[in-house]
Design a protein around this motif. Sequence first.
Motif, short mmCIF file in Angstrom:
data_model
loop_
_atom_site.label_atom_id
_atom_site.label_comp_id
_atom_site.label_asym_id
_atom_site.label_seq_id
_atom_site.Cartn_x
_atom_site.Cartn_y
_atom_site.Cartn_z
N MET A 3 41.12 42.99 40.25
CA MET A 3 41.14 41.59 39.80
C MET A 3 39.94 40.52 40.74
SD MET A 3 44.74 41.05 38.35
CE MET A 3 45.37 42.48 38.62
N THR A 4 39.43 38.97 39.82
CA THR A 4 38.84 38.63 40.90
C THR A 4 39.51 37.52 41.57
OG1 THR A 4 37.03 39.45 38.81
CG2 THR A 4 36.99 37.06 40.61
N TYR A 5 39.47 37.10 42.68
CA TYR A 5 39.84 36.11 43.32
C TYR A 5 39.13 35.00 44.37
CZ TYR A 5 44.71 37.76 44.21
OH TYR A 5 46.48 38.11 45.12
N GLY A 6 39.10 34.08 44.01
CA GLY A 6 38.66 33.05 44.23
C GLY A 6 37.72 32.56 43.60
N PRO A 7 36.93 32.57 42.44
CA PRO A 7 36.68 31.88 41.43
C PRO A 7 35.84 30.71 41.45
CG PRO A 7 37.50 33.40 39.85
CD PRO A 7 39.05 33.86 41.32
N LEU A 8 35.49 30.21 40.61
CA LEU A 8 34.60 29.07 40.96
C LEU A 8 36.16 28.62 39.73
CD1 LEU A 8 32.68 26.89 41.64
CD2 LEU A 8 31.02 27.62 39.62
N ASN B 174 45.75 29.94 46.43
CA ASN B 174 45.65 31.15 45.75
C ASN B 174 47.04 31.65 45.76
OD1 ASN B 174 43.16 31.90 45.55
ND2 ASN B 174 42.45 32.42 47.82
N ARG C 195 49.82 40.54 41.49
CA ARG C 195 48.19 40.82 42.03
C ARG C 195 47.32 41.03 42.75
NH1 ARG C 195 49.31 36.38 38.23
NH2 ARG C 195 49.63 36.87 36.26
#
Lengths: 96, 393
Positions: free
Chosen positions: B207-212, B98, B198
């Motif tokens: 934001m989107t953290y840790g998506p597939l 990340n 970010r």
Amino acid sequence: MSGLKNWKEIPTGGVIEEAGNADNYVTGGWRTYKPVLDEQKCIHCLVCWISCPDTAIEVKDEKMTGFNLKHCKGCGVCADVCPKKVQAITMVQEGK
Amino acid sequence: MGQKVAMTGNIAVANAMRQINPDVCAAYPITPSTEIMQQFSSFVSDGEVKTVLVPAESEHSAMSACIGAAAAGGRVMTATSSQGLALMWEMLYIAAGNRLPIVLAMANRALSAPINIHGDTSDAMGARDSGWIQLFSENAQEAYDNVIQAIRIAENMEVRLPVMVGMDGFIISHSIESMELLDDQVVRDFIGEYIPNRPLLDVDNPMTYGPLDLQDYYIEHKRQEYEAMKKAKPVILQVAKEFARISGRKYGLFEEYHLDGAEVAIVVLNSAAGTVKTVIDDLRGKGVKAGLLKPRVFRPFPADEIAQALSGVKAVCVMDRADGVNGLSGPLFPEFRSALYDAKQRPLMINKIFGLGGRDLGLQHVRDVFQELLKISETGKIKTLAEYMTVRN
């Protein structure tokens, strides 16, 4: 994989620079059975809407209007929770 | 200017953390790093820092909380050892993947079983492929200096990788040494204001953290991580240069001690380097061309620079205070030997696994290694490629 960006063009850390983007992830292709609504029988109790794990039940003005088949994976929960006396949803095999 | 003090490695690191004043520290106590957070929690209670201290229920949770806080946009630090680092293992990869610039102070300790609380580098070696930058320290001064520099390295926008700073458990973490603390303001000016990348708490820019991340993009993100680790090398050197200006202490990718023109040399991490230096001083007095390469930066692995530094040395012993249990050698050996593969004048190389679980490395042990190297240099023959030493046979 044409149209995809290269490693220099994307944000680091796997971040997606927007929220709510699961909408763009089309999972309807996973389905082997699809739900079919009998509009005559539906009493719009919305039990299917609250039970659907993928928010694939479409509702307008508090009325059940159908399914979002781009995201419905065909799990059949909606048909299962539809009240026994109503049974407005049936699962039909895809391609038949 | 700075202040001359007598401190243990742990208290020195806790003071670095006080001066850094991170936004969040999440930790779980484990010997021999416990004292770091114990001292730091006093700084929190006494209002000397504004840090939010999160006492977690395990190291897995501690690192998870660090990841959450760093993703939210905070400057985040923690400390651990041994089983604690092992329990963090899953989350270490997530912190690095990340791209969260967390700094972890690590009092290096043996891994179970059998259970042992003393110094070796098995814990760090278990995390060497996790995507974390790894710095190692010979003494309390270096641990303190490395922790301060780690903040700048981790937070560099070209890098944005977490950094772990090692020092030997007990030998350094609990021994009182004379060292220099920099002025608080000097440290604060050096590290500067934290600029999050970010942050999740920037609610105007969700934001989107840790998506597939599947076959379509996972390898692109790993390619970015590889690039960041490569870019860390010049950044580490640049930060060291700036650090020398405020401290007068010079750091590189590794320390060379009488390596120039050496006939035989030892490669060793952490506090054992001090013992080796003492023996080298003695041998040099007798006209023996003995030298030392003490790695400071193990990740990124500075293969080219190592090859350059060791090229021309006749015989080299890589000493591992950890066993990779591959049935051959310790974990440093294959990497150092591989680095020398393309060297113009490739040395003959051997490996010794020593000091596991805090077993002492004495001066005579080091003398014996140099004797063996001199014999290899003279005959051109290696008797045993890799073996245990400081063990009862």
